[in-house]
Design a protein around this motif. Sequence first.
Motif, mmCIF file in Angstrom:
data_model
loop_
_atom_site.group_PDB
_atom_site.id
_atom_site.type_symbol
_atom_site.label_atom_id
_atom_site.label_comp_id
_atom_site.label_asym_id
_atom_site.label_seq_id
_atom_site.Cartn_x
_atom_site.Cartn_y
_atom_site.Cartn_z
ATOM 1 N N ASP A 69 0.709 -1.084 -0.045
ATOM 2 C CA ASP A 69 -0.055 -0.064 -0.162
ATOM 3 C C ASP A 69 1.017 1.084 0.132
ATOM 4 O O ASP A 69 1.436 1.748 1.066
ATOM 5 C CB ASP A 69 -0.922 -0.083 0.935
ATOM 6 C CG ASP A 69 -2.049 1.048 1.105
ATOM 7 O OD1 ASP A 69 -2.005 1.956 0.300
ATOM 8 O OD2 ASP A 69 -2.805 1.264 2.146
ATOM 9 N N TYR A 70 1.496 1.771 -1.098
ATOM 10 C CA TYR A 70 2.231 2.787 -1.260
ATOM 11 C C TYR A 70 1.630 4.226 -0.819
ATOM 12 O O TYR A 70 2.452 4.927 -0.281
ATOM 13 C CB TYR A 70 2.567 3.149 -2.566
ATOM 14 C CG TYR A 70 3.174 1.827 -3.323
ATOM 15 C CD1 TYR A 70 4.669 1.469 -3.031
ATOM 16 C CD2 TYR A 70 2.764 0.903 -4.078
ATOM 17 C CE1 TYR A 70 5.150 0.407 -3.593
ATOM 18 C CE2 TYR A 70 3.571 -0.200 -4.820
ATOM 19 C CZ TYR A 70 4.748 -0.472 -4.499
ATOM 20 O OH TYR A 70 5.116 -1.725 -4.952
ATOM 21 N N GLU A 71 0.434 4.435 -1.068
ATOM 22 C CA GLU A 71 -0.045 5.491 -0.458
ATOM 23 C C GLU A 71 -0.242 5.707 0.938
ATOM 24 O O GLU A 71 -0.079 6.896 1.458
ATOM 25 C CB GLU A 71 -1.611 5.531 -0.966
ATOM 26 C CG GLU A 71 -1.983 5.522 -2.520
ATOM 27 C CD GLU A 71 -3.313 6.027 -2.864
ATOM 28 O OE1 GLU A 71 -4.240 5.830 -2.083
ATOM 29 O OE2 GLU A 71 -3.728 5.799 -4.019
ATOM 30 N N ALA A 72 -0.337 4.627 1.614
ATOM 31 C CA ALA A 72 -0.139 4.635 3.035
ATOM 32 C C ALA A 72 1.055 5.157 3.741
ATOM 33 O O ALA A 72 1.099 5.853 4.773
ATOM 34 C CB ALA A 72 -0.363 3.388 3.787
ATOM 35 N N ALA A 73 2.275 4.711 2.792
ATOM 36 C CA ALA A 73 3.502 5.389 2.967
ATOM 37 C C ALA A 73 3.783 6.778 2.534
ATOM 38 O O ALA A 73 5.052 7.285 2.922
ATOM 39 C CB ALA A 73 4.660 4.557 2.497
ATOM 40 N N GLY A 74 2.846 7.388 1.950
ATOM 41 C CA GLY A 74 3.111 8.524 1.337
ATOM 42 C C GLY A 74 3.606 8.443 0.055
ATOM 43 O O GLY A 74 4.244 9.661 -0.533
#
Length: 921
Positions: free
Chosen positions: A528-533
């Motif tokens: 989940d790339y979005e969770a990491a910014g």
Amino acid sequence: MERRRLDPMERRRLDPMEPNLFKYIWHHSRRDQLAILLLVVLSMPFYFLSLDLPKMIVNQGILGQGFPDPTANKPFLPIELPFGEFLTGAPVTLFDGFSLRQEEFLLSLTFSYVILYLINSGFKYTINTGKGRLGERMLRRLRYELSDRLLRFPIPHMRRVKQAEVATMIKDEVEPLGGFIGDAFVTPVFLGGQAITAIIFILVQNHWLGMVAAIIVGVQAYLVPKMRVPILRLGRQRQLTARQLAGRVAEVVDGAVEIHSHDTSNLERADLVSRLGRIFDIRYEIFQRKFMVKFVNNFLAQLTPFIFYGGGGILAIRGHLDVGALVAVIFAYKDLPSPIKELIDWEQQRNDVQIKYDQVIEQFQPSEILDPAVQDPDQDASEPLDGQVTLSAVSLADESGNRLIQAVSFSVACNDHIAIFGSSDSGKDHLALVLARLTEPSSGSIRVGGRDLTKLPQSVTGRRIGYLGQDTYLFPQSVRENLLYGLRHKPLRQPTETPERRARRKAWIAESRRAGNPIWDIEADWTDYEAAGATGPEDIDDRVVDVLTLVEMDDDVYRFGLGGTIDAEAQPAFAEAILRARAELPKRLAQDNAENLVVRFDPESYNKNATLAENLLFGTPRKQGYKLRDLALNELMTDVLDEIGLLDSTVDMGVTIARTMVEIFADLPPGHPFFEQFSFIDADDMPDFRNYVAKVDKQGIEALGPSDRLALRRLPLNYTEARHRLGLIDEAIESRAVAARKLFAERLTKLDPEAVAIYDPDAYNSAASLQDNILFGRIAYGQAKAEEIVGRAMTDLLDALGLRKTVVEAGLDFQVGVGGKRLSAAQRQKLGLARNLLKRPDLLIVNDGLAVMDTATQDKLQRRVLERRKGRGVIWMLQRPHSCEQFSRVLVMQDGRIVEQGSFADLNKPGSALSEFLAAE
């Protein structure tokens, strides 16, 4: 308010495993079982015909029944209407058959026998492969169910489980079930059908012989299973003792430091011997009983042919039984003991696997197992945790009823920074587990933003809450994989589809569904790339490097990167940049007048700062036989050295080194620096080399045997002229070594070009580390602080070329080992902190997660984390009271209770519990 707790029986009712193995098998495989059973039923008529055919061959084909004279004909394969005589009063012939003479009739019967054999073999093959596939499919289902339940074990129960025992149960103890599952219904029908068919056939031929066969079979069926009951009980004991042994061996591995530090290895040996002796006694008694059963079974099986030959022969002599029928009876009984024996074996196996199944499922039904819905990855986790974290009279007790937390109540904002201070026995560690939803409280309630924390699924708590304990576990993967682990909750993007992958995945999905497995694709992208910014795999490394820098782990990963390798074909731009760094390094060293600290590799010259083996190989080995330690055994290198004239020289150098070592070490005490500098010979091997030297001195070098010469040839391969300074490498040896190097490379290129990556000044060496590619040589021996100066120059150069971040990214591929054991305890905790920071949780809980570090490092990282986490919640469990000063609110715990809370300034006053700890610190 006390929450209602489900008793174990109610829990099992809600989430049971079927206790009866047969019901479990039938529930999940009845369609496949019925299909195989249908094949079994269809095979029975052909089996009966194969039993009757030998009688026809003897009586009609050989003895000529139905042939009045040698020239007479008889119909072969006539077809009559079933029950035609009953319906019309006379047989109704549908096909007259083929009119054949006796010899033709005999040949037709024998060919029919072959055809029936092939048909029966085809049935057996189809049935057995079907059973095998069904068994493996059900074994896959069972192993998944056990693994699934293991993942739903509550943390307190998981801590009481021995990992070796659980692994043994899932891997080994259910293995016999796979072989039995396919046989559970098919085998008794198939073998029973064969046995009944054979007995009916014998009864049809002669009822007395049939009754004898039936009585003997009945005695076998009754007596043998009774004799095997004690064997089953012993088998259960063997399984339990073997499982306990596996757990004990795992304890020995985990406690290796304690065992060695306390000199208790012999105590452990005694314990293992005792366990092995118990297993031996059990297994030996099983063998004794098993072979007694085998003797009885074989005796009964051989008794019947004795009766057939004697009684049946008398009947045949007296004319009450024809010879063909007797032959057919004996032939039919020949196949009878095998299915009877296998049926008896099946009965024993049924009892055995039922016992194993009972024991296994008993271990996988803890009373507090998590509801499967808690781990459903598709539940909505988009709503952040905000508002207040409110605890009302929260208590926690262990399995013995001891109170670990007692009526804890407080309310804090989700975005606040809270310190919970207390000693190791204050209960703060257990409170951290409760707040992270890793342990359910015994009573009371925890609400986050008005929602009951204990009812939130892990799709919310696992993504919105971060937890870092003292014992950070790292999986045996790369640094990158461990950091991204907290971002992988479900498959989000499928890899590029190809026709081959599409077909393979379609078959895999179909089989997974039939085995009751989820169809989550491990080859998909779960991150989940979005969770990491981040936006995707292209920029996730930027976020990874950022958190590594925050926790001061970037320098360590940078060093990992220098020691790592890259594939030049996969990363041509990076390889080209490393070559630029290689070219610039001498210039950078020259600025500090240190250009002589690195001696570069030159294909035309010998490098005195490298070993003889490195000069001869002149490359990085890729295959085992070309490793530097194995070079003396390499046939190609041996042939090249012999051709160049260096083989005997290496033996001479070995004798010189051995003589020098014997003389130097003769009077030196243990621990002398020379042992480290001249580490050619192990202390245990010194007497052998002393004998070699004495033999050469007395009889000459020709007296050495092949093994002696090999041992001596190994010594100079590790010799470095600049380091050891024994004067063994003169100009003649250097020139021959360079010639040998070229000849070796030439022949290796033709023989096995992938074995060694040969050094090339103008090419990147994918088998060598980044550091070796940049240095392309060896650091000069005997120069003060040479490694430090060269390392600093390399770092400055990479920074100037903008390559440091790329090297750090290469270091992310470093393998951390089992449990992260290749890293220090501090590095493991830093990576654990970075993993939690990377997923940017709404609430971060740190339970003494930096405890192994020194005070200054802890304070620095604590300040950095709090600075980064502004506007996001942090709850930090601390043992040092001064560390609480950085937090907006402090809670002090003693004996499982909150004794005071407030700001650090408010609590830092005379008479408060915190002030007493501050004064004592």
